[in-house]
Each structure stands twice: as structure tokens, then as C-alpha cells.
Scaffold this active site. Sequence first.
Site, PDB file in Angstrom:
ATOM      1  CE  LYS A 227      44.076  35.944  57.306  1.00 45.16           C
ATOM      2  NZ  LYS A 227      43.730  37.174  56.378  1.00 45.16           N
TER       3      LYS A 227
ATOM      4  CB  SER B  83      42.593  36.571  51.973  1.00 42.23           C
ATOM      5  OG  SER B  83      43.962  37.389  51.949  1.00 42.23           O
TER       6      SER B  83
ATOM      7  CB  SER C  30      46.524  36.179  53.504  1.00 39.98           C
ATOM      8  OG  SER C  30      45.670  36.970  53.955  1.00 39.98           O
TER       9      SER C  30
HETATM   10  N1  GLN Z   1      46.720  37.955  48.324  1.00 47.45           N
HETATM   11  C1  GLN Z   1      46.146  39.323  48.266  1.00 47.45           C
HETATM   12  C2  GLN Z   1      47.172  40.357  49.236  1.00 47.45           C
HETATM   13  O1  GLN Z   1      48.678  39.550  49.199  1.00 47.45           O
HETATM   14  C3  GLN Z   1      45.093  39.435  49.539  1.00 47.45           C
HETATM   15  C4  GLN Z   1      45.608  39.657  51.052  1.00 47.45           C
HETATM   16  C5  GLN Z   1      44.233  39.707  51.541  1.00 47.45           C
HETATM   17  O2  GLN Z   1      43.280  39.769  51.578  1.00 47.45           O
HETATM   18  N2  GLN Z   1      44.270  39.563  52.848  1.00 47.45           N
HETATM   19  O3  GLN Z   1      47.454  41.296  49.072  1.00 47.45           O
END
Ligand code: GLN
Length: 466
Positions: A74, A173, A149
Site C-alpha cells: 500500500k 482498511s 482504504s
Molecule cells: N474507512 C475508515 C476511515 O476512513 C478506515 C480507514 C483505515 O482503516 N485507514 O477512517
Amino acid sequence: MDSQIHKIHQQLVDKKISCTALIQQKLNALKENTNNTVNSLLNDLALQLAAKVDTKIVNGDTIGLLEGIPFGIKDVYMLQGTYATASSNLLKNYKSPYTATAIQKLLDAGAIPIVKENCDSFGHGSSSENTIFGAVKNANNSDLVGGGSSGGSAVNVAKDYTIFSIGGDTGGSVRQPAGYNHVYGLKPTYGRISRYGLMAYASSTDCVGPIAKSVEDIRILLNVMSGKDVKDQTTYASAEITKDSISNAKAIKIVGYFKNFIENDAIDSKIKADFLTTIEKIKAKGIEVKELDFFKSDILVSTYYTLAMAETASNLSRLDGSNYGNRIDDKNLKESYAITRSENFSEETKRRIVGGNQVLSQGFSDEIYLKGLALRDAISENFENDFKEVDIILSPVTPNSPPKIGDSLKDPHAMYLSDAYTVGFSLGQLPTLTIPKGTETGLQITAAKNNDELVLKFANFLKDTI
Ligand code: GLN
């Protein structure tokens, strides 16, 4: 699915394929960028490393299990000398000066990084649309989002563009995109894997997480990346999880699930019905199932977003164009900071920075931030009590199936609510694995802190049960 790592390892050892050919094949496939998963390709580095592995094989030297295995990262991790953009304009041209601990451990084991993967910018999002590289397309239906994400990472694994990928999970994410693309994704216990070299989003819940096609591959990767690291004071030493130790689930007697996750208007009726069918199958195997009470989804989501926004506002304050990123000069320093940040951060990231600074500001912090912290303690206490009664908590990963590309951007609040089932376990810092079974977007298996082994054990059990 069987272990892809073991399979490829055997092919390399048996000289069925050379490492160079394997890496080239994967790079060629990624170059097409069919699903917008690629931020940058690591051609030179990957081919150089592959040549070394081939030399060893030709010389008859033994190679380690991960040696020559291609993987994705990532684009929020440092890998020295390569771009680390966080899918943002701000860091579009930024190159990592050092390598993240988790990634270094994989390199030391011989795994070969081939791609930096598209994601929501700085981890902000649940769909991988909040990125300068174009929305990631779901592996199974390209009209739908890839999840987020870590969307690029999950899609690459699902499409076999990488054998495994390393995502980051702050509030879901790794688990949610794993569910949306039908692969495995683990958020380990907080602190089990060092965060050093992972760009900080919300430091108190940020976790390094592997995404792969089998429980066995997740086990292998977890073992390699775990461990105490002096560069991350929240890490701790953990014992290796052996294949044997997770091969039977005799230790698991009672499974719990949150009644209010299931008896809820927001859950899709098919996901609900499939979840309850899974529960019946577990009961049929002689395991007791208990219904548990938990906080309402909107409380979980608002607690998580209050704290995550506060932490990200603080963490991203360093990105003002002085030390990192694309600086835009204006008439004085203050204006330069302002224009650098307003031009280079996405709408979603700015929403979070503004929200986070608001909840941290004088006059608001007692009312909002401290209340968020108190709620977090109450959530953790709830989990501690639950795990006195049950060994495992099972839950759906998401209330709904993946949205169409474009829909989440129109309604950020709906996007936040789609994280209802993942964020609680993040606040509790608990080990949670998504398995691609049980419902259309998978199931989450959670155990008490430091009990990652039990999570994998139950995943193996479910593999044969549902
Ligand atoms: N969707 C969640 C957020 O936007 C989790 C994102 C993540 O785990 N980086 O905070």
C-alpha cells in the site's frame, strides 16, 4: 484456497518457473493497470532481486519460503528510494528515505516488492476513490468500488497480480476491502507488528495488515512481520504461531455475536440471512453460540471518527511543505503553509483535518474529544467482559455490499456509517481477520487482545464448516 506462497515456492525450487520470469509476468500484468491499483511499479528493484534468487537456485542453494515471492505494498509505507505518495498530490513526488520495519522484515526473508498500491489518500476513506490515481475498481465487478482504504492491495491479491499485499488498517482498511474482493485480510492485535515507516493516520489504532488468499499465507506473513521494535514503543514480542497450533479448533467452545449488528435496519437482508445461516452451521458442530450486547453502530462510528480525525489532524500537521511534499510558495510563510495544504490535500482529508482540529480546540475538547476517549474506554471494557464469556466474536464485515463507483463521494456520512462493524474492533485494538466466506462481503473473526492465534484457528475451522 491453498497457500499460494507454498505453491510458488515449490515451483521455484522445482525450476518449473524462474524467479525472473515470475516477476516479469506479474509486472506485465500490473502494467495494464486494469483496476487502477498501481501507483508505481518497482521494475528495476524487483528484477534485480529476482536475478539474485535465480542465481541461488541455479547454484543449488536452498531458498527460504518467502524468497522470490512477489508482493504489493500500500502506498503509505516507506521503501527506501521508491515513491511513497499516500495517493496524494502533496506527496506525489516524495521518495522514501528509509524502509518500514515490517517491509524490511519481508525483504530480509527474500520476498520481492513489485508495486506501490493505490489507496484512499492517507488512509482516509472506505472505497479507494479518494485518490489522485483514479478510483480502484472491484476485482469481481469493475462498476463497483474496490473498498478502502487498502483497495489496491486487496484487488491485486484477488486478481493474482500479487501473491500477497501489505495493507494498513486503522478502522477497517484491510478487512473491508478484503471482504469486498473475497480474500483474507488480517488486522493483528495493535502493537504486534511495528508501525515504523507506515505513515501515521490515527496512531492509536494504525495496524500493519497482510492480505492474502489463504489462512496459511496470513500465518506465514504475520510470523515474519511480528515482533518488538525499538523504533515503535507500542510493539511487543510475540510467540510464533505454528501450523499445528491452528490446525484444530478444540479450544473454541463458545462463539458470540452482537445482536444489534444483526437486528438492525441498516443491514442488507441477504447479508443478515447468510450470517444467521453461518451461526446455525457453527451450532451444528457443537459450539455454543451466545448473543451479546454492544454499543449502537452510530456510537461506534462517531467515537471512531472523532478520535481518528483528531489524531490525523495532529499527525498531518507536519505536512506543510517545509520538510515533505510539494511546497507552493506564497507571500509569507503562513500563506505558503495555507496554500500548500489547501491545494494539495483532498476534500476528504481537509474535512478530517478541519473536523479534527475542531474537536481538539479549546472549548470543544472537553465536550467532544475527552468524551470520545471515555467512550473508547467503555468499549474496551465491554470487550474485556465479553471475552470472559466467549472465545470468539463473529460478525459480518460490512452491513452492505460494495457501492457503485461514485456513490460514496456523494455522501461521506453514508460512507462513514458503512464502517459500522469494523471500527469497534479497532478501538479495542483486537486481532480481527476477514475471511471470504459466510456472507457476500465475508465474515470477521475477533479474539481477545494478543490472541491472534485463536483467530487463525477459528478461520481454519470455518474453512471446513461453512
Ligand atoms: N474507512 C475508515 C476511515 O476512513 C478506515 C480507514 C483505515 O482503516 N485507514 O477512517
